[in-house]
Write a protein that holds these residues in place. Structure first.
Motif, PDB file in Angstrom:
ATOM      1  N   MET A  35      31.878  19.302 -14.938  1.00 16.65           N
ATOM      2  CA  MET A  35      33.075  18.597 -15.377  1.00 16.65           C
ATOM      3  C   MET A  35      32.657  17.387 -15.732  1.00 16.65           C
ATOM      4  SD  MET A  35      36.167  17.660 -13.020  1.00 16.65           S
ATOM      5  CE  MET A  35      36.653  19.291 -12.771  1.00 16.65           C
ATOM      6  N   ASN A  36      33.299  16.866 -16.830  1.00 14.24           N
ATOM      7  CA  ASN A  36      33.083  15.519 -17.565  1.00 14.24           C
ATOM      8  C   ASN A  36      34.278  14.774 -16.813  1.00 14.24           C
ATOM      9  OD1 ASN A  36      33.010  13.215 -18.697  1.00 14.24           O
ATOM     10  ND2 ASN A  36      33.211  14.093 -20.969  1.00 14.24           N
ATOM     11  N   PRO A  37      33.538  13.666 -15.969  1.00 15.90           N
ATOM     12  CA  PRO A  37      34.661  12.898 -15.150  1.00 15.90           C
ATOM     13  C   PRO A  37      35.430  12.048 -16.070  1.00 15.90           C
ATOM     14  CG  PRO A  37      32.163  12.335 -14.361  1.00 15.90           C
ATOM     15  CD  PRO A  37      32.158  13.277 -15.631  1.00 15.90           C
ATOM     16  N   THR A  38      35.342  11.763 -17.195  1.00 15.99           N
ATOM     17  CA  THR A  38      36.199  10.864 -18.303  1.00 15.99           C
ATOM     18  C   THR A  38      37.336  11.901 -18.632  1.00 15.99           C
ATOM     19  OG1 THR A  38      34.917  11.714 -20.087  1.00 15.99           O
ATOM     20  CG2 THR A  38      34.313   9.573 -19.140  1.00 15.99           C
ATOM     21  N   GLU A  39      37.146  13.191 -18.233  1.00 15.34           N
ATOM     22  CA  GLU A  39      38.473  13.984 -18.564  1.00 15.34           C
ATOM     23  C   GLU A  39      39.374  14.068 -17.688  1.00 15.34           C
ATOM     24  OE1 GLU A  39      36.939  17.991 -18.791  1.00 15.34           O
ATOM     25  OE2 GLU A  39      35.826  17.561 -20.591  1.00 15.34           O
ATOM     26  N   ILE A  40      39.138  13.327 -16.396  1.00 19.16           N
ATOM     27  CA  ILE A  40      40.246  13.196 -15.441  1.00 19.16           C
ATOM     28  C   ILE A  40      40.417  11.795 -15.120  1.00 19.16           C
ATOM     29  CG2 ILE A  40      39.787  15.261 -14.359  1.00 19.16           C
ATOM     30  CD1 ILE A  40      38.284  14.191 -12.120  1.00 19.16           C
ATOM     31  N   LEU A  41      39.431  10.853 -15.549  1.00 18.41           N
ATOM     32  CA  LEU A  41      39.538   9.431 -15.334  1.00 18.41           C
ATOM     33  C   LEU A  41      40.671   8.697 -15.991  1.00 18.41           C
ATOM     34  CD1 LEU A  41      35.957   8.290 -14.886  1.00 18.41           C
ATOM     35  CD2 LEU A  41      37.319   8.298 -12.858  1.00 18.41           C
ATOM     36  N   ALA A  84      34.925   4.603 -19.045  1.00 18.18           N
ATOM     37  CA  ALA A  84      34.199   5.338 -19.839  1.00 18.18           C
ATOM     38  C   ALA A  84      32.417   4.909 -20.021  1.00 18.18           C
ATOM     39  CB  ALA A  84      34.597   5.306 -21.442  1.00 18.18           C
ATOM     40  N   THR A  85      32.314   3.393 -19.466  1.00 17.48           N
ATOM     41  CA  THR A  85      31.033   3.050 -19.428  1.00 17.48           C
ATOM     42  C   THR A  85      30.761   2.547 -18.033  1.00 17.48           C
ATOM     43  OG1 THR A  85      31.865   1.029 -20.050  1.00 17.48           O
ATOM     44  CG2 THR A  85      31.241   2.319 -21.754  1.00 17.48           C
ATOM     45  N   GLY A  86      31.732   2.499 -16.931  1.00 19.20           N
ATOM     46  CA  GLY A  86      31.437   1.716 -15.780  1.00 19.20           C
ATOM     47  C   GLY A  86      30.992   0.226 -15.949  1.00 19.20           C
ATOM     48  N   ARG A  87      31.270  -0.409 -16.978  1.00 19.92           N
ATOM     49  CA  ARG A  87      31.031  -1.799 -17.091  1.00 19.92           C
ATOM     50  C   ARG A  87      32.138  -2.710 -16.918  1.00 19.92           C
ATOM     51  NH1 ARG A  87      25.852  -2.634 -19.134  1.00 19.92           N
ATOM     52  NH2 ARG A  87      25.065  -0.608 -20.035  1.00 19.92           N
ATOM     53  N   THR A  88      32.217  -3.788 -16.397  1.00 26.48           N
ATOM     54  CA  THR A  88      33.250  -4.747 -16.449  1.00 26.48           C
ATOM     55  C   THR A  88      33.573  -5.383 -17.874  1.00 26.48           C
ATOM     56  OG1 THR A  88      31.643  -6.659 -16.153  1.00 26.48           O
ATOM     57  CG2 THR A  88      32.590  -5.607 -14.119  1.00 26.48           C
ATOM     58  N   ILE A  89      34.744  -5.535 -17.887  1.00 27.93           N
ATOM     59  CA  ILE A  89      35.212  -6.242 -19.430  1.00 27.93           C
ATOM     60  C   ILE A  89      36.300  -7.362 -19.071  1.00 27.93           C
ATOM     61  CG2 ILE A  89      35.339  -3.936 -20.455  1.00 27.93           C
ATOM     62  CD1 ILE A  89      38.430  -3.766 -20.292  1.00 27.93           C
ATOM     63  N   ASP A  90      36.302  -8.216 -19.934  1.00 32.17           N
ATOM     64  CA  ASP A  90      37.152  -9.240 -19.781  1.00 32.17           C
ATOM     65  C   ASP A  90      38.502  -9.288 -20.665  1.00 32.17           C
ATOM     66  OD1 ASP A  90      35.205 -10.975 -18.648  1.00 32.17           O
ATOM     67  OD2 ASP A  90      34.272 -11.639 -20.308  1.00 32.17           O
ATOM     68  N   ILE A  91      39.605  -9.538 -19.972  1.00 33.40           N
ATOM     69  CA  ILE A  91      41.003  -9.205 -20.604  1.00 33.40           C
ATOM     70  C   ILE A  91      41.832 -10.650 -20.573  1.00 33.40           C
ATOM     71  CG2 ILE A  91      40.929  -6.809 -19.857  1.00 33.40           C
ATOM     72  CD1 ILE A  91      42.731  -7.594 -17.733  1.00 33.40           C
ATOM     73  N   ASP A  92      42.606 -10.461 -21.608  1.00 35.89           N
ATOM     74  CA  ASP A  92      43.519 -11.698 -21.811  1.00 35.89           C
ATOM     75  C   ASP A  92      44.664 -11.779 -21.088  1.00 35.89           C
ATOM     76  OD1 ASP A  92      45.161 -13.876 -22.647  1.00 35.89           O
ATOM     77  OD2 ASP A  92      44.501 -13.651 -24.603  1.00 35.89           O
ATOM     78  N   THR A  93      45.178 -12.005 -20.244  1.00 40.43           N
ATOM     79  CA  THR A  93      46.466 -12.030 -19.430  1.00 40.43           C
ATOM     80  C   THR A  93      47.546 -12.975 -19.476  1.00 40.43           C
ATOM     81  OG1 THR A  93      45.522 -13.052 -17.497  1.00 40.43           O
ATOM     82  CG2 THR A  93      45.212 -10.645 -17.637  1.00 40.43           C
ATOM     83  N   GLY A 126      24.019  18.642 -20.020  1.00 38.26           N
ATOM     84  CA  GLY A 126      23.100  17.497 -19.745  1.00 38.26           C
ATOM     85  C   GLY A 126      23.612  16.208 -20.075  1.00 38.26           C
ATOM     86  N   ASP A 127      24.017  15.952 -21.288  1.00 36.30           N
ATOM     87  CA  ASP A 127      24.520  14.794 -22.022  1.00 36.30           C
ATOM     88  C   ASP A 127      25.563  14.048 -21.210  1.00 36.30           C
ATOM     89  OD1 ASP A 127      22.701  14.809 -23.866  1.00 36.30           O
ATOM     90  OD2 ASP A 127      24.012  15.378 -25.444  1.00 36.30           O
ATOM     91  N   ASN A 128      26.552  15.133 -20.762  1.00 28.82           N
ATOM     92  CA  ASN A 128      27.726  14.501 -19.787  1.00 28.82           C
ATOM     93  C   ASN A 128      27.161  14.107 -18.458  1.00 28.82           C
ATOM     94  OD1 ASN A 128      29.570  15.083 -21.703  1.00 28.82           O
ATOM     95  ND2 ASN A 128      30.243  17.299 -20.906  1.00 28.82           N
ATOM     96  N   ARG A 129      26.236  14.938 -17.769  1.00 30.69           N
ATOM     97  CA  ARG A 129      25.689  14.510 -16.411  1.00 30.69           C
ATOM     98  C   ARG A 129      25.021  12.967 -16.543  1.00 30.69           C
ATOM     99  NH1 ARG A 129      27.640  14.394 -13.192  1.00 30.69           N
ATOM    100  NH2 ARG A 129      25.860  14.020 -11.853  1.00 30.69           N
ATOM    101  N   ARG A 130      24.086  12.940 -17.542  1.00 24.68           N
ATOM    102  CA  ARG A 130      23.480  11.761 -17.879  1.00 24.68           C
ATOM    103  C   ARG A 130      24.418  10.377 -17.902  1.00 24.68           C
ATOM    104  NH1 ARG A 130      20.212  13.388 -21.429  1.00 24.68           N
ATOM    105  NH2 ARG A 130      21.576  12.679 -23.175  1.00 24.68           N
ATOM    106  N   ALA A 131      25.254  10.852 -18.690  1.00 27.11           N
ATOM    107  CA  ALA A 131      26.516   9.577 -19.179  1.00 27.11           C
ATOM    108  C   ALA A 131      27.200   9.399 -17.729  1.00 27.11           C
ATOM    109  CB  ALA A 131      27.281   9.918 -20.202  1.00 27.11           C
ATOM    110  N   ALA A 132      27.493  10.391 -16.845  1.00 27.29           N
ATOM    111  CA  ALA A 132      28.216  10.090 -15.627  1.00 27.29           C
ATOM    112  C   ALA A 132      27.317   9.306 -14.637  1.00 27.29           C
ATOM    113  CB  ALA A 132      28.502  11.514 -15.046  1.00 27.29           C
ATOM    114  N   ARG A 133      26.020   9.581 -14.629  1.00 28.12           N
ATOM    115  CA  ARG A 133      25.208   8.801 -13.698  1.00 28.12           C
ATOM    116  C   ARG A 133      25.121   7.345 -14.129  1.00 28.12           C
ATOM    117  NH1 ARG A 133      22.143  13.891 -14.173  1.00 28.12           N
ATOM    118  NH2 ARG A 133      20.686  12.828 -15.855  1.00 28.12           N
ATOM    119  N   GLU A 134      24.978   7.193 -15.412  1.00 27.06           N
ATOM    120  CA  GLU A 134      24.754   5.839 -16.042  1.00 27.06           C
ATOM    121  C   GLU A 134      26.232   5.063 -15.627  1.00 27.06           C
ATOM    122  OE1 GLU A 134      23.940   6.324 -20.103  1.00 27.06           O
ATOM    123  OE2 GLU A 134      21.922   6.586 -19.425  1.00 27.06           O
ATOM    124  N   ARG A 135      27.303   5.708 -16.024  1.00 33.99           N
ATOM    125  CA  ARG A 135      28.698   5.143 -15.639  1.00 33.99           C
ATOM    126  C   ARG A 135      28.717   4.509 -14.118  1.00 33.99           C
ATOM    127  NH1 ARG A 135      31.170   8.949 -19.279  1.00 33.99           N
ATOM    128  NH2 ARG A 135      30.902  10.516 -17.445  1.00 33.99           N
TER     129      ARG A 135
END
Length: 213
Positions: A1-7, A49-58, A137-146
């Motif tokens: 399962m691709n985690p981004t399908e449910i996140l 989608a990336t697991g990385r922090t982002i800056d937002i304007d509030t 395999g690509d989905n699993r690699r991306a999930a681990r990196e996220r």
């Protein structure tokens, strides 16, 4: 399962506590309210989608914040292509292709030249076949990196981080769970969710968003 399908698309944490999850506009409102109420810990927003922090304007009103992060509607490029004034040549339709340099050995070019449709068509077919064959395999690699990016930001100084990271990249779901059992509940839950698509938060699958008070 691709985690981004449910996140949900984004999530915010106040310290180690999950503050809000859902579309970025909804998360931004929760972040602004937490900051106005003097948050008890650092407030971080993550792109799931990336697991990385982002800056937002509030800044601004609630309506302005929601509008600022509203996804752009429609495909402007597609609409432009469909306008009557756009000249179209005879023969092949527009494919949205991008020209870039490809370096191959002579025997590769010789083989491509013999394929129906020429080198470009053959290369596109080969890439699509490889994408389908390697999708899991690509989905699993991306999930681990996220999951790793999120872990690094939220749990880099927690006990067992390095061993947990090794278990994550080894796809050892059970061992990972054991190693992070002592981590804050919201943090370890999101690590597993990003890495394996398990333990989805209640309500996320129903409406794609959830905000905690």
């Amino acid at each position: 399962m691709n985690p981004t399908e449910i996140l949900p698309s984004h999530i915010a944490f106040e310290g180690h506590r999950r503050l809000a999850s859902g579309p970025l506009g909804v998360v931004a409102l929760a972040v602004r309210r937490a900051m106005e109420g003097k948050a008890s810990g650092p407030v971080l927003v993550f792109d799931n989608a990336t697991g990385r922090t982002i800056d937002i304007d509030t800044r601004g009103s609630d309506a302005e914040i929601v509008a600022r992060f509203q996804p752009e509607g429609g495909d402007a490029a597609a609409d432009q292509d469909d306008t009557p004034d756009t000249p179209r040549g005879r023969g092949r339709p527009k494919l949205g292709v991008v020209a870039r340099e490809v370096t191959l050995l002579p025997r590769h070019w010789d083989w491509l030249a013999q394929q129906p449709g020429g080198a470009s068509v053959a290369l596109r077919k080969l890439v699509e076949e490889a994408r389908r064959a390697n999708a899991h395999g690509d989905n699993r690699r991306a999930a681990r990196e996220r999951a790793y990016h999120f872990m690094s930001a939220m749990a880099g100084d927690l006990p067992g981080f390095e061993e947990a990271a090794r278990a994550l990249f080894a796809d050892e779901r059970g061992r990972l769970g054991e190693l992070i059992a002592g981590w804050p509940e919201d943090v370890r839950g999101h690590v597993v969710w990003l890495g394996f698509g398990e333990g989805a938060e209640e309500g996320a699958e129903e409406n794609g968003e959830q905000v905690e008070g």
